[in-house]
Design an enzyme around this catalytic site. Structure first.
Site, PDB file in Angstrom:
ATOM      1  N   GLY A  11       0.818  -1.207   0.000  1.00  0.00           N
ATOM      2  CA  GLY A  11       0.000   0.000   0.000  1.00  0.00           C
ATOM      3  C   GLY A  11       0.850   1.253   0.000  1.00  0.00           C
ATOM      4  N   ARG A  72       1.038  -5.270  -5.546  1.00  0.00           N
ATOM      5  CA  ARG A  72       1.261  -6.488  -4.777  1.00  0.00           C
ATOM      6  C   ARG A  72       1.599  -7.610  -5.766  1.00  0.00           C
ATOM      7  NH1 ARG A  72      -0.323  -4.829   0.165  1.00  0.00           N
ATOM      8  NH2 ARG A  72      -1.998  -3.286   0.265  1.00  0.00           N
ATOM      9  N   ASP A 103       5.302  -5.048   6.064  1.00  0.00           N
ATOM     10  CA  ASP A 103       5.862  -6.363   6.377  1.00  0.00           C
ATOM     11  C   ASP A 103       5.940  -7.289   5.177  1.00  0.00           C
ATOM     12  OD1 ASP A 103       3.133  -6.721   6.212  1.00  0.00           O
ATOM     13  OD2 ASP A 103       2.884  -7.485   8.245  1.00  0.00           O
ATOM     14  N   THR A 125       4.195   2.785   5.692  1.00  0.00           N
ATOM     15  CA  THR A 125       2.801   2.343   5.776  1.00  0.00           C
ATOM     16  C   THR A 125       2.051   3.267   6.712  1.00  0.00           C
ATOM     17  OG1 THR A 125       1.333   0.624   6.647  1.00  0.00           O
ATOM     18  CG2 THR A 125       3.577   0.636   7.484  1.00  0.00           C
ATOM     19  N   ASP A 127      -0.315   2.478   8.529  1.00  0.00           N
ATOM     20  CA  ASP A 127      -0.856   1.727   9.660  1.00  0.00           C
ATOM     21  C   ASP A 127      -0.005   1.832  10.925  1.00  0.00           C
ATOM     22  OD1 ASP A 127      -2.791   0.891   7.878  1.00  0.00           O
ATOM     23  OD2 ASP A 127      -1.767  -0.993   7.415  1.00  0.00           O
ATOM     24  N   ASP A 129       2.232  -0.144  11.907  1.00  0.00           N
ATOM     25  CA  ASP A 129       2.158  -1.468  12.522  1.00  0.00           C
ATOM     26  C   ASP A 129       3.453  -2.268  12.413  1.00  0.00           C
ATOM     27  OD1 ASP A 129       2.092  -1.847   9.786  1.00  0.00           O
ATOM     28  OD2 ASP A 129       0.452  -3.297   9.802  1.00  0.00           O
ATOM     29  N   ARG A 171      -5.552  -1.816   9.282  1.00  0.00           N
ATOM     30  CA  ARG A 171      -5.463  -3.273   9.141  1.00  0.00           C
ATOM     31  C   ARG A 171      -5.710  -3.915  10.500  1.00  0.00           C
ATOM     32  NH1 ARG A 171      -0.385  -6.129   6.153  1.00  0.00           N
ATOM     33  NH2 ARG A 171       0.564  -5.523   8.113  1.00  0.00           N
ATOM     34  N   GLU A 187     -15.477  10.067  22.100  1.00  0.00           N
ATOM     35  CA  GLU A 187     -16.084   9.516  23.310  1.00  0.00           C
ATOM     36  C   GLU A 187     -15.695   8.053  23.536  1.00  0.00           C
ATOM     37  OE1 GLU A 187     -17.641  13.278  22.983  1.00  0.00           O
ATOM     38  OE2 GLU A 187     -17.623  11.777  21.378  1.00  0.00           O
ATOM     39  N   LYS A 214     -25.704  15.409  23.876  1.00  0.00           N
ATOM     40  CA  LYS A 214     -26.518  15.341  22.665  1.00  0.00           C
ATOM     41  C   LYS A 214     -25.851  14.618  21.496  1.00  0.00           C
ATOM     42  CE  LYS A 214     -29.825  17.800  24.512  1.00  0.00           C
ATOM     43  NZ  LYS A 214     -31.121  17.173  24.858  1.00  0.00           N
ATOM     44  N   ARG A 252      -4.933   7.548   2.689  1.00  0.00           N
ATOM     45  CA  ARG A 252      -3.637   7.262   2.087  1.00  0.00           C
ATOM     46  C   ARG A 252      -3.112   8.405   1.228  1.00  0.00           C
ATOM     47  NH1 ARG A 252      -3.531   1.152  -0.274  1.00  0.00           N
ATOM     48  NH2 ARG A 252      -3.605   0.011   1.701  1.00  0.00           N
TER      49      ARG A 252
END
Length: 319
Positions: A11, A72, A103, A125, A127, A129, A171, A187, A214, A252
Site C-alpha cells: 500500500g 502487490r 511487512d 505504511t 498503519d 504497525d 489493518r 467519546e 446530545k 492514504r
C-alpha cells in the site's frame, strides 16, 4: 558497491516519494548509480527498471503516493518468482536493494538477502504497525487527514445531535484509531488490541445521554470490524440515532506532513549508509528520535504492540 536499486511495494503512503528522493540523492552524493524499479516486486520480475538521476526526484518531496508506483505480487512469494527477480538484478548490475513498504515488502527483502543480494527495508505504511520503529512513513499524514475529517463530522454531529461512528484504516493495528481518537476527543475508541469493548461503549453512550449529552463520536479501527455493523448494534442497544462514515482510501492520499517528509528523508538516507557499510537484511527505523536498524527476521517475528497506556488515558478523558 557501485549500483543500487530502490522500489516501493504494498500500500502506498504519503512520504514514500520523500524516501525515494533521499535514497537517490544520498546514493549519488556517494558516487553510486541508482536504478528505480517500478511497480514493486512485480516490476522487478518484469524488468521494469530505469536509471535515476538527480532530476528524476526533483519536485517530488511534497507529493503523495509513489513515483515508482506500487503493486502487490503473489508471484514473488514463490521461489521461481524470486529467482526471476534475482536474474533482473544481475542483468542490470544492481548490487544492493532498498525496499520501501510494510511487512510484506520486508518478507521479499529477506528472501533477496538470503539469495546473496543485500537488501535494506524502509518502513512505509500509514498503519504504523511495524515493530522496531516508533513511527512509519505516512502515519503522521494519515493521522492528520483523519483528524481533519473528524473535526468536520463533529460539526454536523453537534448540529443534528447524533452519534457518529467513524471507521478508520489500520489493518490489524489500532494506532490510527487510538491516536486520532485521543487527538480529537472521541467519546469511545474501538481497537483490535482490546477485547470486550462494545458493552462499555453502550454504557458510556447511555450515561452521556442521561446527563444531557446530545452527540458522540465513536472511532472504529477496521481490524475490529465494520463501522456499519458497530453503528447498527449501538443504535439497537441505545435507541440513539446513529450515522456512519468510512474514511477509506482518503487516508492514504495527500501531501505528506513535515514530520513524514523529515522522517522519510532520514530513513532513506540511513538505508543507503547501511548498504555502503556492508549491512544486509536490516530494517531502518526511528526510536526516541534516534536512527536505528534491526534484523528484518526479528522484525517479521515480532508482534506490533499498541500503546495501551494511551488507550487507558483516552478512556479516562472521555468520561
Amino acid at each position: 558497491m557501485k549500483r543500487i536499486g530502490v522500489l516501493t511495494s504494498g500500500g502506498d503512503a504519503p512520504g514514500m516519494n520523500a524516501a525515494i528522493r533521499a535514497v537517490v540523492r544520498k546514493a549519488i552524493y556517494h558516487g553510486l548509480e541508482v536504478y528505480g524499479i517500478k511497480y514493486g516486486y512485480q516490476g522487478l520480475i518484469d524488468g521494469n527498471i530505469e536509471k535515476m538521476e538527480l532530476g528524476s526526484v526533483g519536485d517530488i518531496i511534497q507529493r503523495g503516493g509513489t513515483k515508482l508506483y506500487s503493486a502487490r505480487c503473489e508471484e514473488f512469494k514463490t521461489e521461481e518468482g524470486q529467482m526471476k527477480g534475482i536474474e533482473q538484478l544481475k542483468k542490470h548490475g544492481i548490487e544492493g536493494l532498498i525496499a520501501i513498504g510494510g511487512d510484506g515488502t520486508f518478507m521479499g527483502a529477506k528472501k533477496i538477502t538470503e539469495k546473496g543480494y543485500p537488501c535494506i527495508g524502509v518502513p512505509g505504511t500509514i498503519d504504523n504497525d511495524i515493530p522496531g520503529t516508533d513511527f512509519t512513513i505516512g502515519f503522521d499524514t494519515a493521522l492528520n487527514t483523519i483528524i481533519d475529517a473528524i473535526d468536520k463530522i463533529r460539526d454536523t454531529a453537534t448540529s443534528h445531535e447524533r452519534t457518529y461512528v467513524i471507521e478508520v484504516m489500520g489493518r490489524d493495528a489500532g494506532d490510527l484509531a487510538l491516536w486520532s481518537g485521543l487527538a480529537d476527543g472521541a467519546e469511545s475508541i474501538l481497537i483490535p488490541e482490546s477485547t470486550d469493548q462494545m458493552q462499555e461503549v453502550v454504557d458510556r453512550l447511555k450515561r452521556g445521554h442521561e446527563r444531557g449529552k446530545k452527540h458522540s463520536i465513536i472511532i472504529v479501527a477496521e481490524g475490529v470490524g465494520s463501522g456499519v455493523d458497530v453503528a447498527q448494534q449501538l443504535e439497537d442497544e441505545t435507541e440513539l440515532e446513529t450515522r456512519v462514515t468510512v474514511l477509506g482510501h482518503t487516508q492514504r492520499g495527500g501531501s505528506p506532513s513535515a514530520a513524514d517528509r523529515v522522517l522519510a528523508s532520514r530513513l532513506g538516507a540511513h538505508a543507503v549508509d547501511l548498504l555502503l557499510n556492508g549491512h544486509a537484511g536490516r530494517m531502518v527505523g526511528i526510536q526516541q528520535n534516534l536512527l536505528v536498524d534491526h534484523d528484518i527476521i526479528d522484525i517479521l517475528n515480532t508482534e506490533h504492540q499498541v500503546d495501551l497506556d494511551m488507550y487507558r488515558l483516552s478512556k479516562e478523558l472521555s468520561i
